[in-house]
Design a protein around this motif. Sequence first.
Motif: not given
Length: 174
Positions: A89-117
């Motif tokens: 799952m972590a590998e899939i998330i990182e691959t998608h984040f790279d493909e989508w060219a997310l900024t570090p802040a967007e990656r952080d916020v996306a991870m919180f959203a994925i975790k349900g916060f």
Amino acid sequence: MTPRRQDKPGALIALIAVQSLCAAFFLWDVVMDLAPWDLRALTNLHIVIEALAALALVSAIVFETRYLMRLLRRKAHLESQVSIAAGAMAEIIETHFDEWALTPAERDVAMFAIKGFSVAETAKFRGSAEGTVKSQLNAVYRKADVPGRGALLGLLVGDLLDMPLVPSETRAAS
């Protein structure tokens, strides 16, 4: 994740140890009762019942020990599978984040959203305004081409389910 108290087999091992001591005592008592009488003591109903109870207790101890060992092996196997899935799952998330060219802040916020916060919780954790978090989440959803959190999770979980957890060479060998 720390193991919960009831996840540890210590209490069951202690119970089996106490039962083993009791069984040893009862077996010793039966042997002591048989000693002066030899096999003639088996005509005494009390000694027969005591011997059968001791043997039943020994049988229960053997069963409990085997069952506990099977449960511990199963638990280890499941923990291994969860670890593999979490890594995938972590590998899939990182691959998608790279493909989508997310900024570090967007990656952080996306991870919180994925975790349900929630947005408020994410803003608090990041020390930013809720509006900023909402804006960053909208950027994530736009880059991922999904309408919201549920679709984002569905996309990631769908890729996890489509991904073989065991490499094909390993499956072919077994």
